[in-house]
Design a protein around this motif. Structure first.
Motif, mmCIF file in Angstrom:
data_model
loop_
_atom_site.group_PDB
_atom_site.id
_atom_site.type_symbol
_atom_site.label_atom_id
_atom_site.label_comp_id
_atom_site.label_asym_id
_atom_site.label_seq_id
_atom_site.Cartn_x
_atom_site.Cartn_y
_atom_site.Cartn_z
ATOM 1 N N ALA A 27 0.837 -1.190 0.000
ATOM 2 C CA ALA A 27 0.000 0.000 0.000
ATOM 3 C C ALA A 27 0.878 1.248 0.000
ATOM 4 O O ALA A 27 1.918 1.293 0.664
ATOM 5 C CB ALA A 27 -0.906 -0.002 1.227
ATOM 6 N N VAL A 28 0.466 2.235 -0.781
ATOM 7 C CA VAL A 28 1.112 3.542 -0.851
ATOM 8 C C VAL A 28 -0.008 4.584 -0.936
ATOM 9 O O VAL A 28 -1.189 4.238 -1.058
ATOM 10 C CB VAL A 28 2.072 3.672 -2.063
ATOM 11 C CG1 VAL A 28 3.239 2.692 -1.951
ATOM 12 C CG2 VAL A 28 1.328 3.455 -3.373
ATOM 13 N N VAL A 29 0.353 5.822 -0.913
ATOM 14 C CA VAL A 29 -0.630 6.883 -1.091
ATOM 15 C C VAL A 29 -1.130 6.833 -2.538
ATOM 16 O O VAL A 29 -0.315 6.753 -3.469
ATOM 17 C CB VAL A 29 -0.001 8.261 -0.781
ATOM 18 C CG1 VAL A 29 -0.974 9.389 -1.086
ATOM 19 C CG2 VAL A 29 0.475 8.310 0.656
ATOM 20 N N PRO A 30 -2.450 6.855 -2.744
ATOM 21 C CA PRO A 30 -2.949 6.894 -4.125
ATOM 22 C C PRO A 30 -2.328 8.069 -4.876
ATOM 23 O O PRO A 30 -2.148 9.151 -4.323
ATOM 24 C CB PRO A 30 -4.460 7.069 -3.954
ATOM 25 C CG PRO A 30 -4.749 6.481 -2.614
ATOM 26 C CD PRO A 30 -3.551 6.834 -1.761
ATOM 27 N N ASP A 31 -1.991 7.821 -6.136
ATOM 28 C CA ASP A 31 -1.302 8.833 -6.933
ATOM 29 C C ASP A 31 -2.030 9.004 -8.270
ATOM 30 O O ASP A 31 -1.688 8.356 -9.270
ATOM 31 C CB ASP A 31 0.148 8.407 -7.155
ATOM 32 C CG ASP A 31 1.005 9.501 -7.775
ATOM 33 O OD1 ASP A 31 0.447 10.455 -8.360
ATOM 34 O OD2 ASP A 31 2.242 9.386 -7.681
ATOM 35 N N PRO A 32 -3.041 9.875 -8.299
ATOM 36 C CA PRO A 32 -3.811 10.046 -9.531
ATOM 37 C C PRO A 32 -2.994 10.595 -10.697
ATOM 38 O O PRO A 32 -3.300 10.299 -11.852
ATOM 39 C CB PRO A 32 -4.940 11.006 -9.133
ATOM 40 C CG PRO A 32 -4.496 11.646 -7.869
ATOM 41 C CD PRO A 32 -3.555 10.701 -7.194
ATOM 42 N N VAL A 33 -1.954 11.369 -10.421
ATOM 43 C CA VAL A 33 -1.104 11.890 -11.502
ATOM 44 C C VAL A 33 -0.344 10.739 -12.155
ATOM 45 O O VAL A 33 -0.288 10.631 -13.389
ATOM 46 C CB VAL A 33 -0.156 12.991 -10.974
ATOM 47 C CG1 VAL A 33 0.844 13.400 -12.041
ATOM 48 C CG2 VAL A 33 -0.949 14.189 -10.476
ATOM 49 N N ARG A 34 0.239 9.884 -11.335
ATOM 50 C CA ARG A 34 0.947 8.701 -11.855
ATOM 51 C C ARG A 34 -0.032 7.789 -12.610
ATOM 52 O O ARG A 34 0.289 7.273 -13.677
ATOM 53 C CB ARG A 34 1.617 7.959 -10.693
ATOM 54 C CG ARG A 34 2.374 6.716 -11.072
ATOM 55 C CD ARG A 34 3.040 6.117 -9.814
ATOM 56 N NE ARG A 34 3.514 4.776 -10.021
ATOM 57 C CZ ARG A 34 4.717 4.457 -10.459
ATOM 58 N NH1 ARG A 34 5.590 5.402 -10.732
ATOM 59 N NH2 ARG A 34 5.061 3.193 -10.611
#
Length: 153
Positions: A27-34
């Motif tokens: 799990a990581v922070v969601p990254d909408p840009v990526r």
């Protein structure tokens, strides 16, 4: 950049947690840009499919697009594969959990077959057939469509 994703069902959440527990993903922070960048990479690869003169090149573009959709979904939902061997297989496992409706579910189930074809081509110099290239291209387009239906833009 706001992304409105379809929430995962309870069964999907449990299956994703099993992938985390098995150390396949983390799990990581969601990254909408990526996520958007990977989905755009997949679209670009698919747009170039008709320019490929050889089955192997067409397959490489399409398989890369399939993988990019998996990376986009991982990033959007706040996960990534762990370092080490098995990263491509784990992308496929995640695709199969998240894309549970046709045509995406069908394409996600094909990912492991495509991964084995890729490994044969890359590591054992096995040829790629026209049918392999077409299967990969169809799968890539279906995965993109299904990711968009889940809310990726």
């Amino acid at each position: 950049m706001a992304v409105t994703l379809s929430p995962l069902s309870d069964n999907q959440v449990a299956a994703v947690q099993a992938l985390v527990d098995s150390r396949a993903i983390e799990a990581v922070v969601p990254d909408p840009v990526r996520a958007a960048a990977f989905l755009q990479k997949a679209r670009i690869k698919c747009a170039d499919l008709s320019n490929a003169q050889y089955h192997e090149n067409r397959f490489d573009l399409a398989y890369g697009a399939c993988h990019d959709v998996g990376e986009a979904l991982l990033a959007a939902y706040g996960y990534r594969t762990r370092s080490g061997s098995g990263q491509h297989a784990n992308v496929g496992r995640f695709l199969a959990v998240v894309l549970d409706q046709p045509p995406g579910s069908v394409a996600a189930q094909r990912f492991d077959r495509l991964r084995r074809i890729r490994n044969g081509q890359d590591y054992r110099a096995q040829p790629v057939t026209q049918a392999d290239a077409e299967l990969a291209a169809t799968s890539a387009l279906q995965l993109i469509e299904s990711a968009e239906k889940r809310g990726l833009a």
